[in-house]
Design an enzyme around this catalytic site. Structure first.
Site, mmCIF file in Angstrom:
data_model
loop_
_atom_site.group_PDB
_atom_site.id
_atom_site.type_symbol
_atom_site.label_atom_id
_atom_site.label_comp_id
_atom_site.label_asym_id
_atom_site.label_seq_id
_atom_site.Cartn_x
_atom_site.Cartn_y
_atom_site.Cartn_z
ATOM 1 N N CYS A 181 0.814 -1.080 0.085
ATOM 2 C CA CYS A 181 0.068 -0.057 0.084
ATOM 3 C C CYS A 181 0.792 1.426 0.039
ATOM 4 C CB CYS A 181 -0.986 0.108 1.017
ATOM 5 S SG CYS A 181 -0.322 -0.335 2.798
ATOM 6 N N GLY A 182 1.776 1.207 -1.078
ATOM 7 C CA GLY A 182 2.719 2.265 -1.112
ATOM 8 C C GLY A 182 3.388 2.750 0.095
#
Lengths: 135, 294
Positions: free
Chosen positions: B90-91
């Protein structure tokens, strides 16, 4: 016909009810009491029990409340319930699970105040159980 | 120079990856909507709670006020609750929170304070463990939990309360990621204990009302009950915001990945075609020069 006021029943997960009502009966920690329009500002803790709401149309709705707070103002009333379910949706399994959890809490609680608290919560739950599910 | 077959293989593998990231993006989008709904549904409670607390705090002050509001009088030991997600991909979501926590830990340590860390979520634990493994007292695993309910937050809240009562820390701060929008999540620190006096929006209103309030059983008893619950509510809110933020971050990370895969496919297809053409030309030249030689 009594005056109507705004009543809100909220649990941490969602807003259960927000409506114009004429009368609310709630299980205060010092006993059941009724709130009607123009009630003096009051704040009270609630014990597990059944809250009865009479809506402006005269309909009665019942909710089982598992502890919380009530905040009463002359023109509005808010119940912050730890957890609340409509009486129609209460089932035995759920109540039993809660009672089991309360028992576990009693067993694990440290002596003294915490234990007394857990014990009284358990007692209230048991009473409630007998009250709404007479079996 | 990769052969035509190699290129073909690479293109099909990148295409497969693209399909996966695309699917993950869509799943994240659906989950994001659900998480946002949950956060939305929880808002009335925390708002009302804040109003009630502000109200009652105005009447109870001075020495009567419970320790949870005034603090223990010292600020030697800090407990940091770092809430992160259970899954990656998720980045920069988790590393942003972790960096924020790390900066604060360093700052507190340089001031000579004792620091304890309680990790909620696996990812933050993995990151913080590298540097502060000695400071982490425990981690709470929510991996098995599909939908975060109030009971999860309440369990953490109770734990924090019992630690406070045992005198294990003086100040407690909650770290989570505030959900601003799908593309923007801001790491935030929120002081739980001693409870910062809630900001009062309608100051006059509350003042007028609080003077007349009746309390049952009495203001202090209510406050004793209310503050621990408020802590659980704050944790609950933080967890919900985190879930929404995680899904938002995952959505944009997967969107990026899908786009990158698309670009890569384009590039690979281009060189594939070029090489195919080169081969055809080469074969033609061979045939023609062969024919000419005759």
């Amino acid at each position: 016909m009594a005056d109507a006021f705004t009543f809100e029943l909220v649990s941490p997960e969602r807003l259960l009810l927000s409506e114009q009502v004429t009368e609310v009966v709630v299980p205060g920690s010092d006993g059941y009491f009724t709130v009607m329009a123009n009630h003096a500002p009051t704040m009270s803790t609630l014990q597990p029990g059944v809250a009865t709401v009479t809506t402006a149309e005269g309909k009665k709705e019942e909710y089982v409340i598992f502890g919380g707070f009530i905040d009463v103002l002359p023109t509005s009333c808010t119940v912050l319930a730890e957890s609340a379910v409509s009486v129609a949706d209460v089932n035995k399994a759920d109540l039993d699970a809660r009672i089991e959890a309360a028992k576990a809490e009693v067993a694990s609680a440290a002596e003294g105040e915490a234990k007394a608290k857990a014990n009284s919560y358990l007692a209230q739950l048991t009473t409630l159980n007998q009250q709404i599910l007479p079996a | 120079m990769p052969s035509l077959k190699d290129l073909r293989n690479r293109i099909s593998s990148v295409k497969a990856t693209q399909k996966i990231t695309k699917a993950m993006q869509m799943v994240a989008a659906a989950k994001l909507r659900r998480a946002q709904d949950a956060a939305e549904a929880a808002r009335p409670y925390s708002q009302r709670m804040g109003a009630v607390l502000a109200n009652i705090a105005a009447t109870v002050s001075g020495d009567d006020a419970p320790k949870l509001m005034t603090g223990t009088g010292s600020d030697k030991t800090h407990l940091l609750i770092a809430c992160t997600s259970e899954r990656g991909l998720c980045g920069g979501f988790n590393s942003n929170i972790a960096r924020f926590v790390r900066d604060d830990v360093r700052k507190l340590q340089s001031e000579g304070k004792e620091v304890k860390i309680l990790c909620v979520g696996k990812k933050g634990y993995d990151i913080l463990r590298r540097e502060f493994s000695a400071l982490i007292i425990d981690r709470i695993d929510l991996r098995e939990v599909k939908h975060i309910g109030f009971s999860n937050a309440d369990a953490i809240g109770k734990r924090v309360m019992s630690m406070f009562e045992a005198g294990e820390f003086d100040v407690c701060t909650l770290y989570y990621s505030e959900f601003r929008s799908v593309i923007s999540q801001v790491p935030t620190g929120l002081q739980l204990i001693p409870a910062a006096a809630p900001e009062v929006d309608e100051a006059e209103n509350v003042d007028a009302a609080s003077a007349l309030y009746e309390y049952e059983p009495d203001a202090n008893a209510i406050l004793d009950d209310l503050i621990p619950r408020n802590i659980s509510v704050q944790i609950f809110r933080a967890l919900l915001e985190n879930v929404a933020g995680e899904m938002g971050a995952k959505m944009s990370a997967m969107d990026n990945a899908t786009r990158n895969a698309g670009e890569m496919i384009d590039k690979l297809t281009m060189s594939y075609n070029r090489q195919r053409q080169a081969q055809i030309t080469k074969e033609l030249i061979e045939i023609i020069s062969g024919a000419e030689a005759l």
